[in-house]
Design a protein around this motif. Sequence first.
Motif, PDB file in Angstrom:
ATOM      1  N   ASP A 131     130.478 -29.368 120.993  1.00  0.00           N
ATOM      2  CA  ASP A 131     129.599 -28.249 120.616  1.00  0.00           C
ATOM      3  C   ASP A 131     128.988 -28.584 119.247  1.00  0.00           C
ATOM      4  O   ASP A 131     129.559 -28.288 118.206  1.00  0.00           O
ATOM      5  CB  ASP A 131     130.422 -26.959 120.570  1.00  0.00           C
ATOM      6  N   ALA A 152     126.022 -27.826 117.632  1.00  0.00           N
ATOM      7  CA  ALA A 152     125.215 -26.958 116.758  1.00  0.00           C
ATOM      8  C   ALA A 152     125.986 -26.516 115.511  1.00  0.00           C
ATOM      9  O   ALA A 152     125.503 -26.715 114.390  1.00  0.00           O
ATOM     10  CB  ALA A 152     124.669 -25.782 117.555  1.00  0.00           C
ATOM     11  N   HIS A 166     123.351 -31.754 125.255  1.00  0.00           N
ATOM     12  CA  HIS A 166     123.830 -30.561 124.564  1.00  0.00           C
ATOM     13  C   HIS A 166     122.619 -29.693 124.271  1.00  0.00           C
ATOM     14  O   HIS A 166     121.684 -30.152 123.607  1.00  0.00           O
ATOM     15  CB  HIS A 166     124.542 -30.955 123.269  1.00  0.00           C
ATOM     16  N   GLU A 167     122.608 -28.492 124.784  1.00  0.00           N
ATOM     17  CA  GLU A 167     121.457 -27.593 124.657  1.00  0.00           C
ATOM     18  C   GLU A 167     120.157 -28.311 125.027  1.00  0.00           C
ATOM     19  O   GLU A 167     119.155 -28.208 124.322  1.00  0.00           O
ATOM     20  CB  GLU A 167     121.403 -27.006 123.241  1.00  0.00           C
ATOM     21  N   LYS A 223     119.363 -31.364 124.850  1.00  0.00           N
ATOM     22  CA  LYS A 223     119.036 -32.602 124.122  1.00  0.00           C
ATOM     23  C   LYS A 223     120.053 -33.692 124.439  1.00  0.00           C
ATOM     24  O   LYS A 223     121.264 -33.435 124.450  1.00  0.00           O
ATOM     25  CB  LYS A 223     119.043 -32.333 122.609  1.00  0.00           C
ATOM     26  N   ASN A 282     126.268 -24.528 127.717  1.00  0.00           N
ATOM     27  CA  ASN A 282     125.173 -25.158 126.964  1.00  0.00           C
ATOM     28  C   ASN A 282     125.169 -26.680 127.092  1.00  0.00           C
ATOM     29  O   ASN A 282     124.521 -27.376 126.328  1.00  0.00           O
ATOM     30  CB  ASN A 282     125.199 -24.731 125.488  1.00  0.00           C
TER      31      ASN A 282
END
Length: 396
Positions: free
Chosen positions: A156, A158, A183-184, A186, A296
Amino acid sequence: MKSVPSFTPLSVPCIQGNEWEYVRECLDTNWVSSVGSYVDRFERMMVECVGTRYAVATVNGTAALHVALLVAGVEPDDEVLTSTLTFIASANAVRYAGAWPVFIDAEPDHWQMDPNLVEEFLKNQCEWRNRRLVNRETGRRVSAIMPVHILGHPVDMAPIIELARQYELEVIEDAAEALGAKHEGKPVGSLGDLACFSFNGNKIITTGGGGMIVTDDEKLAERARYLTTQAKDDPDEYVHHEIGYNYRLPNVLAALGCAQLESLPEYVYVKRQIADQYARAFQDLPGIEMMRQSPNALCTFWLSTIQVDDTALGMDSRQLGECLKAAGIGNRPLWQPMHASRAHRGCTALIRGVADRLFRDCLSLPSSVDLSEEAVNHVAQKVIETGIETNRRAVA
Ligand SMILES: *Cc1c(COP(=O)(O)O)cnc(C)c1O
């Protein structure tokens, strides 16, 4: 029903595309070693795949990590936060740079570096001294975070990037196991300041042995290229201002890499199908839980891994592993967490028991790209039979 082979390995390479053609070209033209068109081509393909501006090929993933740490500015006696639940190469690379790992436990949902513990360490155990972030207990400078995306699932990132910004830390992704993951939305490898990949024989694509450093920063890329090629300071003369390394990927291996990378989208698709098939097979079996993808994330499920509840299943992960091996099914446990490894004794560690539990309870199942649906079904049925059999014996 198709017959299944008598032994199902954990994970083997899949050579089915242009490998022979590209390698043959290297051999026919004598361009086999550390310079050649396939090295450039492989780097360009990785740039396209990951979405960073630069890529520098290396002889393996461990060498990539070592040099990435150096170019990120990690100095001897610095500290680098990294995942405790990882293959030992991550932690070793920190030591090669002369720095010390700070081991961060996993979160229980997706088994990756826990951002809350990263924050806890930085907030409670560090302070600024002369504009340097220092671990109060050891007095050492904290200079980087190296999250490891294990088993094809992204960390995770971010909150970790946010913390890195706040505390002025470099972020080096150890993406050795996660090429193709997102991830998200990207790609993994495009999230930190630098990232490293491995093309070892058991990874999602392979060059036999190989690695890659990727970054958006031209200076970092140039310096990585310099350090991986013996730090040569003149194009013609053998003049060196620094000690470099012989870490470049040979052209003949890069040729393999180009062919393998062409197949990556298909490999990711197949690995996800395999994981899905296992997850469906085990959904009604008490005591077995498949690894789960975060909302995500896009996980490649590099190795489909299950968590065994020994009370519910009637046997622990190692007993199950033995039974499966006896039935001709390859499998393996996760790595001993680094904070418990004798090789890395005495380092600072933020541990809540999650990695220790996962180490005890998890087992990776056959995940080769060339596994047929029948073969995956065969493995899943063996797991289920073994579980039911033990439960029946326990009841009787
Ligand atoms: C495989 C791996 C490495 C090392 O890569 P090599 O190419 O084997 O040197 C580093 N980190 C992780 C998490 C890995 O799985």
